[in-house]
Design an enzyme around this catalytic site. Structure first.
Site, PDB file in Angstrom:
ATOM      1  N   LYS A   1      -5.807  -0.922   6.470  1.00 15.19           N
ATOM      2  CA  LYS A   1      -6.971  -1.723   6.795  1.00 15.19           C
ATOM      3  C   LYS A   1      -8.318  -1.134   7.356  1.00 15.19           C
ATOM      4  CE  LYS A   1      -4.581  -5.316   5.884  1.00 15.19           C
ATOM      5  NZ  LYS A   1      -4.787  -6.111   4.649  1.00 15.19           N
TER       6      LYS A   1
ATOM      7  N   ASP B   1       0.880  -1.183   0.129  1.00 17.29           N
ATOM      8  CA  ASP B   1      -0.071   0.148  -0.059  1.00 17.29           C
ATOM      9  C   ASP B   1       0.910   1.129   0.014  1.00 17.29           C
ATOM     10  OD1 ASP B   1      -2.314  -1.653   0.113  1.00 17.29           O
ATOM     11  OD2 ASP B   1      -2.663  -1.272   2.187  1.00 17.29           O
TER      12      ASP B   1
ATOM     13  N   ASP C   1       0.293  -0.726   5.652  1.00  8.61           N
ATOM     14  CA  ASP C   1      -0.670  -1.301   5.175  1.00  8.61           C
ATOM     15  C   ASP C   1      -2.037  -0.946   5.776  1.00  8.61           C
ATOM     16  OD1 ASP C   1      -1.720  -3.365   3.427  1.00  8.61           O
ATOM     17  OD2 ASP C   1      -1.977  -4.894   4.710  1.00  8.61           O
TER      18      ASP C   1
END
Length: 333
Positions: free
Chosen positions: A255, A240, A253
């Site tokens: 989420k 990401d 990352d």
């Protein structure tokens, strides 16, 4: 003879407590009345209570038993063999057969130099064996207990929403995730002025509010939505973001979650995913630097502050070992 019968009958009535004048009324009673029926005798009346009490006192007053824990264990050993105590499979210490290093010592820890962001596109070479993605490997090697809870959650959602409703729910979650990633990407792009308000879809406004305090601590962005591959271990993925978080270079990352995840263990396999990306990036020749840290940011739709789970270089090492074990498990499936 008749006189004798009357005398006997008269005496019987008197013995029952009736006056002789009342006898005429008794003659009208049915002969089916059982005046002389014996009372039923209880079976317990034949028990020798003295002997029974003595037996109870003997048993209750005994302090020693013929069976002891030691004697029972000896008997079990003779019948079934000795007990073998072992750790559950999940607790057994396993070592990867191929302990590949996480870091690439051929790369230096380069300082950040402002420039174009790395956006390596995912390319597959048809002339070479296809590589599996990190996501697929983790899904296929999911621990049984984790798969059980995931399946139970899925069945509960289907029971509430129906098959079609659950499909629509899943598509909406996927769509919101893509919109959220796009909004974060636009926010972190150097071409966008920090003072400029980035417009985002209404569906992800809460997520962006949730991660706003984390975005304020991210600098030196080097890569966004960029592919990485590990040519030796044969897997690939898309990171990401790669950037500085509080002066530590991290693979980040993003989420989203409907439930709070305040602790790292609440994120399940996400640390393995980030670790796998770090190993692939360090091995990938498209990147001149290497990374030792990871960051998992869990955003919430209601705008509540996101949880940022920083994983330093020491914490990454055991996750790398677990990832190598999952790779080996995937290879034999």
């Amino acid at each position: 003879m008749e006189v004798l019968k009357l005398l006997i009958q008269h005496n019987s009535v008197r013995s029952m407590g009736f006056r002789s004048g009342q006898f005429s009324r008794l003659e009208s009673f049915s002969t089916s009345c059982q005046w002389g029926t014996r009372k039923k005798v209880s079976q317990y009346s034949t028990v020798d209570t003295e002997r029974y009490s003595s037996l109870v006192r003997t048993v209750m007053s005994s302090k020693n038993s013929s069976q002891t824990p030691a004697s029972i264990q000896d008997e079990d050993n003779q019948l079934y063999g000795p007990v073998i105590r072992s750790r559950p499979p999940s607790q057994q210490h396993k070592v990867p057969k191929n302990p590949h290093p996480l870091l690439n010592h051929a790369k230096a820890h380069s300082e950040y130099v402002p420039g174009p962001l790395a956006r390596v596109m995912l390319q597959r070479d048809s002339s070479k064996p296809s590589m599996s993605s990190v996501t697929r490997i983790l899904q296929k090697t999911m621990p049984p207990e984790q798969a059980f809870y995931l399946e139970r959650w899925k069945r509960r959602m289907i029971a509430e929403l129906g098959e079609d409703g659950f499909k629509e729910y899943s598509l909406n979650i996927f769509r919101q995730g893509k919109l959220f990633h796009a909004a974060v990407e636009e926010t972190l792009t150097p071409e966008t002025s920090p003072k400029e308000d980035v417009e985002c879809a209404p569906e992800v406004a809460g997520y962006m509010e949730s991660v706003s305090h984390v975005l304020n601590e991210i600098t030196g962005v080097r890569a966004i939505e960029s592919a990485v591959h590990h040519s030796t271990l044969q897997y690939l993925g898309i990171v990401d973001c790669v950037a500085q978080y509080r002066d530590s270079l991290c693979v980040i990352d993003w989420k989203t979650s409907e439930k709070p995840k305040p602790f790292l263990h609440n994120t399940f396999d996400n640390p393995l995913q980030v670790t796998a990306y770090i190993g692939a990036l360090n091995s990938d020749s498209n990147y001149s630097y290497q990374v030792e840290n990871g960051l998992i940011v869990v955003a919430y739709k209601d705008g509540s502050p996101a949880h940022a789970h920083f994983i330093n270089s020491d914490q990454i090492k055991p996750f790398w070992v677990k990832w190598l074990l999952r790779l080996e498990e995937y290879a034999v499936k």
